[in-house]
Design an enzyme around this catalytic site. Sequence first.
Site, PDB file in Angstrom:
ATOM      1  N   GLU A 175       0.815  -1.288  -0.063  1.00 11.59           N
ATOM      2  CA  GLU A 175       0.000  -0.013   0.019  1.00 11.59           C
ATOM      3  C   GLU A 175       0.879   1.216  -0.019  1.00 11.59           C
ATOM      4  O   GLU A 175       1.969   1.333   0.609  1.00 11.59           O
ATOM      5  CB  GLU A 175      -0.772  -0.106   1.418  1.00 11.59           C
ATOM      6  N   CYS A 208       3.481   8.737   1.055  1.00 13.64           N
ATOM      7  CA  CYS A 208       4.060   7.715   1.846  1.00 13.64           C
ATOM      8  C   CYS A 208       4.152   6.292   1.405  1.00 13.64           C
ATOM      9  O   CYS A 208       3.273   5.829   0.680  1.00 13.64           O
ATOM     10  CB  CYS A 208       3.052   7.504   3.182  1.00 13.64           C
ATOM     11  N   CYS A 257       6.980  -6.776   6.759  1.00 15.73           N
ATOM     12  CA  CYS A 257       7.944  -6.201   7.516  1.00 15.73           C
ATOM     13  C   CYS A 257       8.967  -7.087   8.070  1.00 15.73           C
ATOM     14  O   CYS A 257       8.559  -8.149   8.606  1.00 15.73           O
ATOM     15  CB  CYS A 257       7.429  -5.109   8.323  1.00 15.73           C
ATOM     16  N   CYS A 269       7.561  -4.460  15.664  1.00 11.83           N
ATOM     17  CA  CYS A 269       6.831  -3.619  16.567  1.00 11.83           C
ATOM     18  C   CYS A 269       5.356  -4.238  16.855  1.00 11.83           C
ATOM     19  O   CYS A 269       4.585  -4.471  15.905  1.00 11.83           O
ATOM     20  CB  CYS A 269       6.825  -2.126  15.898  1.00 11.83           C
ATOM     21  N   CYS A 295       2.135  -2.301  15.301  1.00 11.83           N
ATOM     22  CA  CYS A 295       2.114  -1.865  14.290  1.00 11.83           C
ATOM     23  C   CYS A 295       1.307  -2.945  13.308  1.00 11.83           C
ATOM     24  O   CYS A 295       1.782  -4.207  13.433  1.00 11.83           O
ATOM     25  CB  CYS A 295       3.496  -1.672  13.615  1.00 11.83           C
ATOM     26  N   CYS A 336      -0.526   5.953   9.739  1.00  6.66           N
ATOM     27  CA  CYS A 336       0.668   5.383  10.284  1.00  6.66           C
ATOM     28  C   CYS A 336       0.232   3.840  10.994  1.00  6.66           C
ATOM     29  O   CYS A 336      -0.754   3.806  11.977  1.00  6.66           O
ATOM     30  CB  CYS A 336       1.324   6.044  11.099  1.00  6.66           C
TER      31      CYS A 336
HETATM   32  N1  SAH Z   1       9.616   0.775   9.548  1.00  4.31           N
HETATM   33  C1  SAH Z   1       9.993   2.358   9.470  1.00  4.31           C
HETATM   34  C2  SAH Z   1       8.874   2.871   8.576  1.00  4.31           C
HETATM   35  C3  SAH Z   1       7.412   2.405   8.715  1.00  4.31           C
HETATM   36  S1  SAH Z   1       6.416   2.773  10.100  1.00  4.31           S
HETATM   37  C4  SAH Z   1       9.943   2.799  10.833  1.00  4.31           C
HETATM   38  O1  SAH Z   1       9.495   2.024  11.850  1.00  4.31           O
HETATM   39  O2  SAH Z   1      10.218   4.170  10.916  1.00  4.31           O
HETATM   40  C5  SAH Z   1       6.125   4.427   9.708  1.00  4.31           C
HETATM   41  C6  SAH Z   1       5.953   5.068  11.043  1.00  4.31           C
HETATM   42  O3  SAH Z   1       4.572   4.729  11.749  1.00  4.31           O
HETATM   43  C7  SAH Z   1       6.609   4.618  12.296  1.00  4.31           C
HETATM   44  O4  SAH Z   1       7.104   5.999  13.168  1.00  4.31           O
HETATM   45  C8  SAH Z   1       6.111   3.609  13.165  1.00  4.31           C
HETATM   46  O5  SAH Z   1       6.409   3.620  14.420  1.00  4.31           O
HETATM   47  C9  SAH Z   1       4.505   4.287  13.169  1.00  4.31           C
HETATM   48  N2  SAH Z   1       3.618   3.454  13.375  1.00  4.31           N
HETATM   49  C10 SAH Z   1       3.398   2.258  13.511  1.00  4.31           C
HETATM   50  N3  SAH Z   1       2.318   1.675  13.878  1.00  4.31           N
HETATM   51  C11 SAH Z   1       1.687   2.540  14.297  1.00  4.31           C
HETATM   52  C12 SAH Z   1       0.293   2.983  14.778  1.00  4.31           C
HETATM   53  N4  SAH Z   1      -0.550   1.838  15.072  1.00  4.31           N
HETATM   54  N5  SAH Z   1      -0.151   4.047  14.976  1.00  4.31           N
HETATM   55  C13 SAH Z   1       0.592   5.492  14.674  1.00  4.31           C
HETATM   56  N6  SAH Z   1       1.876   5.078  14.311  1.00  4.31           N
HETATM   57  C14 SAH Z   1       2.407   3.903  13.986  1.00  4.31           C
END
Ligand code: SAH
Length: 346
Positions: free
Chosen positions: A94, A107, A114, A118, A121, A339
């Site tokens: 996406e 974006c 991935c 995390c 996420c 995000c």
């Molecule tokens: N792997 C990279 C890029 C993808 S995530 C990274 O971690 O930076 C992009 C952003 O979205 C990151 O800052 C991540 O921590 C954040 N993110 C992930 N899950 C989220 C959620 N449920 N709500 C808000 N931000 C989130």
Amino acid sequence: MTGQKKDIRALSKEELRDFFVSIGDKAFRGTQVYEWLWSKGSHSFDDMTNLSKELRAHLNENFVINHIKVDHFQKSSDGTIKNAVKLFDDFVVESVLIPTKNRTTACVSSQVGCSLDCSFCATARLKRMRNLNPDEIYDQVVTIDRESRLYHNKPLSNIVFMGMGEPLMNYKNVLESIEKITSDEGLGMSPKRITVSTSGVPKMIKKLADDEVKFNLAVSLHSAVQETREQIMPFAKSFTLEDLRESLEYWYSKTNRKITYEYIVWKDINDKWEDIQALVAFCKYVPCKVNIIEYNPIDDGNFQQASSTVIDDYIEALEHNYIPVTVRRSRGKDIDAACGQLANKQ
Ligand code: SAH
């Protein structure tokens, strides 16, 4: 699948030039084809009208032009657009277009699924299926640029690597895509308008510094307390805050460019005074700014955004220490485009 033919976009300009020489033609044909494939975004050899019919037929016999296809298009009430794009092997990733008053930001995704874990996420649930190729990242940008012109009457102004995947775990292809996005034979965008966001892979942050990249770096910090960070980002057991700090100091010494820390404040996780103090202390290692991002719930209810009072405490403490801080509101939530929500629900 695309059979046995080779994807012509996997060839560099030099390789294309060599190919034409090898079939008894001129090297400049390679440059012509390269322009068709990249700056003109052509998906068919038949478009390449400055080549003879015979030559186009020869290319058709030997190569394919793999490209992404928008499989599902969604537009949010706030103007955010989400594309689910299908890759040549039917995987789907996406990408999102986020329009604001002064910018339109793409974006983009860098992996199918991935590599990291995390726990807050949605993409992490998908596991890593494969890395995206440079052209697949490039195509997401081209597609979003077209949509930006069509729906918002202006070209794309910024790109963030904050879609699916960990860009630094697909280092080579991400850098190659940025090379094409910024080169005049590609989109000619300034690297200053590009931000790569990483969960924090110290070795690769150092490599970025050694490679003298010109784009911006953002780090998803979320906690400056090792134990807490391990809980929410288990990979942090191997990529510790200590190593992260060292790599960021190295980055700054080489590039002189500020880091952006992305930070979500959750109830009962990082909402204590000690958490705030730890962040302030971490922010003093290298010049930086903090972007507090709104948490977008991902259905399991394990995480809850902290109250606005706590967020205000964070802002006050950071500002008191002269650390720039912004709060980012989420966009496109109604279409799961915010995000951490990218998980191919369709
Ligand atoms: N792997 C990279 C890029 C993808 S995530 C990274 O971690 O930076 C992009 C952003 O979205 C990151 O800052 C991540 O921590 C954040 N993110 C992930 N899950 C989220 C959620 N449920 N709500 C808000 N931000 C989130």
